[in-house]
Enzyme design. Structure first.
Site, PDB file in Angstrom:
ATOM      1  CG  ASP A 209      -1.969   1.017   1.245  1.00 48.84           C
ATOM      2  OD1 ASP A 209      -2.801   0.966   0.336  1.00 48.84           O
ATOM      3  OD2 ASP A 209      -1.987   1.886   2.148  1.00 48.84           O
ATOM      4  CD  GLU A 273      -2.043   2.268  -3.725  1.00 44.48           C
ATOM      5  OE1 GLU A 273      -3.080   2.882  -3.978  1.00 44.48           O
ATOM      6  OE2 GLU A 273      -1.476   2.374  -2.624  1.00 44.48           O
TER       7      GLU A 273
HETATM    8  C1  GLC Z   1      -4.093   3.077  -0.802  1.00 48.20           C
HETATM    9  C2  GLC Z   1      -5.307   2.180  -0.730  1.00 48.20           C
HETATM   10  C3  GLC Z   1      -6.468   3.017  -0.346  1.00 48.20           C
HETATM   11  C4  GLC Z   1      -6.206   3.630   1.013  1.00 48.20           C
HETATM   12  C5  GLC Z   1      -4.900   4.406   1.019  1.00 48.20           C
HETATM   13  C6  GLC Z   1      -4.446   4.691   2.410  1.00 48.20           C
HETATM   14  O1  GLC Z   1      -4.189   4.019  -1.800  1.00 48.20           O
HETATM   15  O2  GLC Z   1      -5.477   1.504  -1.931  1.00 48.20           O
HETATM   16  O3  GLC Z   1      -7.665   2.305  -0.339  1.00 48.20           O
HETATM   17  O4  GLC Z   1      -7.238   4.495   1.355  1.00 48.20           O
HETATM   18  O5  GLC Z   1      -3.865   3.664   0.430  1.00 48.20           O
HETATM   19  O6  GLC Z   1      -4.032   3.521   3.037  1.00 48.20           O
END
Ligand code: GLC
Length: 555
Positions: A209, A273
């Site tokens: 994340d 991500e």
């Molecule tokens: C990432 C996740 C998202 C979350 C954010 C904070 O972007 O995919 O859903 O709100 O991180 O953890």
């Protein structure tokens, strides 16, 4: 399906489950791990290789579980560690790998470390695990001008243990998600230990994340988003994509590799991500000694226009190739408007809008969106590399664009006073049975977000074994992709087609498939003697590729 061969992740298709919303076993209206285990055969029916589970850890659920209070346990909402073990065992039995989410940028404010930091004085080792700073202007104002990704300031002021107004802490997301200080070795050790905890339980990898956010520019300078050639580029976004993140991932890769077993195709993988543009910067995350995959969000945001699609695909493949990595394609996830809805709006050059939609916003053309989504998916699933699917896209689910404001739970909605609708619209519970209460999401008919009535006809049982349904189309494309090993193939553009058509061939050791996608407005005659393997139109016009249709041809 696990199949022999090296580095399974290079062409894997991985299905994302958002545990709150996939399958509810106990009838409380919130999905859970036993519910997932029961429904896993849906994934073998579909024909994917692995499942990625969004967070199910102990959490106050202020951001759907991306606010973790205990990284080594399961929230009672979702079950127990034993339920997790049962899920993993069942998935492995079915030949599905299991990827879990790791949230290393921030914890929940309920995490014992943050609670200890609040109880300890400024300058203490407890505070040093997070980013506490004195405010400016005598402490009254935040330490810098950063804003939260969910709206509002990225800083919150605390009250010290003695009751006096105190320091501020950084949170790039909700105030309940304090950012860790990754210059602190204790933080590094702890998160690596968390990785080991889940690897020891048998997981096949992690989705990381906010992978581009862990390291902040020294001294947390103000961000200056007005482009000025004299300003160091890193100082423009001092909280994102700082060079220091790469050392963390090199270390994580060594850790993941230490779990590999000689002679077995059992790599434990890491997928970033990272909302990093342009592509060459993103490719740095998947260099040979770093992560295995990194979502290609630039592709996700590319409009359904021939020139844009072609440029995005060409550039993405070249950028990944340059570092010896496969490309990681994705069209939908739990943070963006579903592609069946995004594509139901007029397409303009440039990157597409991904923010939530409300009842007062212009509404999409649902039929057009679905037609294009099927066509776009058929392009994605032919491309060399790996691909991620988001739960429900195999049913052609649209975004829920009419959710009542009272039902919305994404913190973005409240933090922007409703200006941004947030991400609830893609997180609505899955319809399994068209005639059942809550469309079979769980016993008792409850569902934590209301399901739109059009979900009835899109339910799994209304599409299974129905020729031409979106579910059967996904199955067919996935089976052909596997048979022809397209994910391991090489893409060649075909320049003998009209310029508004996307025409390419993917060649692998197991054969070749020609893909003709038609984002343009006019029908395209099929080449003489063409043997159709799959087409996304329902039913599609004989002898031609219809507008907004994709056709796969043999050879
Ligand atoms: C990432 C996740 C998202 C979350 C954010 C904070 O972007 O995919 O859903 O709100 O991180 O953890």
């Amino acid at each position: 399906m696990v199949r022999p061969g090296q580095q399974w992740w290079r062409d894997a298709v991985i299905y994302q489950i958002y545990p709150r919303s996939w399958a509810d076993s106990d009838g409380d209206g919130i999905g859970d791990l036993p519910g997932i285990t029961q429904r896993l055969p849906h994934l073998t029916y579909l024909g994917v290789d692995a499942v990625w589970l969004s967070p199910f850890y102990t959490s106050p659920q202020r951001d759907g579980g991306y606010d973790v209070a205990d990284y080594r346990d399961v929230d009672p909402l979702f079950g127990t560690l034993a339920d997790f073990d049962a899920l993993t065992a069942r998935a492995h039995e079915l030949g599905l790998r299991v990827i879990v989410d790791i949230v290393p940028n921030h914890s929940s404010s309920d995490h014992p470390w943050f609670q200890a930091a609040l109880a300890s004085p400024p300058g203490s080792p407890e505070r040093a695990r997070y980013l506490f700073r004195d405010g400016s202007d005598g402490g009254r104002l935040p330490p810098n001008n950063w804003t939260s990704m969910f709206g509002g300031p990225a800083w919150t002021r605390i009250t010290e243990a003695d009751g006096s107004p105190g320091q501020w802490y950084l949170h790039m997301f909700d105030r309940s998600q304090p950012d860790f200080d990754w210059t602190n070795p204790e933080v590094r050790d702890e998160l690596e230990d968390v990785l080991r905890f889940w690897l020891d339980r048998g997981v096949d990898g992690f989705r990381i994340d906010v992978a581009h956010g862990l390291v902040k520019y020294e001294n947390l300078p103000d961000t200056d988003l007005t482009l000025d050639a004299n300003v160091d580029a890193t100082a423009l976004a001092p909280m994102w994509d700082q060079p220091g993140v790469h050392e963390i991932y090199r270390s994580w890769r060594r850790l993941a590799d230490s779990y590999a077993i000689e002679g077995q195709d059992a790599d434990r993988i890491l997928c970033a991500e990272a909302w990093v543009l342009p592509g060459p910067a993103l490719a740095q995350y998947v260099r040979a000694d770093e992560l295995h995959q990194s979502f290609n969000f630039e592709y996700l945001m590319t409009p359904w226009l021939t020139a844009d699609q072609r440029a995005a695909i060409t550039d993405s493949l070249a950028q990944a190739d340059a570092v010896g990595a496969p490309q990681t394609w994705v069209l939908s996830n739990h943070d963006v408007v579903r592609h069946a809805t995004r594509l139901g709006y007029p397409q303009r050059p440039g990157l597409q809008r991904i923010e939530g939609i409300g009842a007062d916003d212009p509404q999409p053309d649902a039929a057009l969106g679905l037609r294009r989504a099927r066509a776009a998916t058929a392009v994605m699933l032919a491309l060399p590399g790996s691909a991620y699917l988001f739960q429900g896209e195999e049913l052609g689910l649209p975004e829920a664009t009419q959710l009542p404001d009272e039902a919305r739970q994404d913190p973005t909605f409240a933090r922007t006073d409703g200006k941004s609708k947030g991400r609830d619209g893609c997180r609505v519970p899955i319809p399994w049975e068209g005639d059942a209460p809550s469309y079979g999401f769980g016993p008792g008919g409850r569902s934590w977000l209301p399901q739109p009535p059009e979900y009835a006809d899109l339910a799994v049982d209304r599409q299974r074994d129905v020729p031409g349904s979106t579910l059967e189309l996904y199955r067919q494309l996935l089976a052909l992709r596997r048979k022809h090993r397209l994910g391991r193939g090489r893409l060649v553009w075909l320049d003998d087609q009209p310029h508004d058509v996307l025409a390419f061939r993917v060649e692998s050791d197991e054969g070749a498939v020609t893909v003709l996608a038609n984002p343009g407005g006019s029908p395209l005659p099929l080449p003489a003697g063409a043997q159709i393997l799959a087409r996304t139109g329902t039913p599609g016009t004989a002898g031609q590729v219809d507008p907004d249709e994709t056709v796969w041809l043999n050879g």
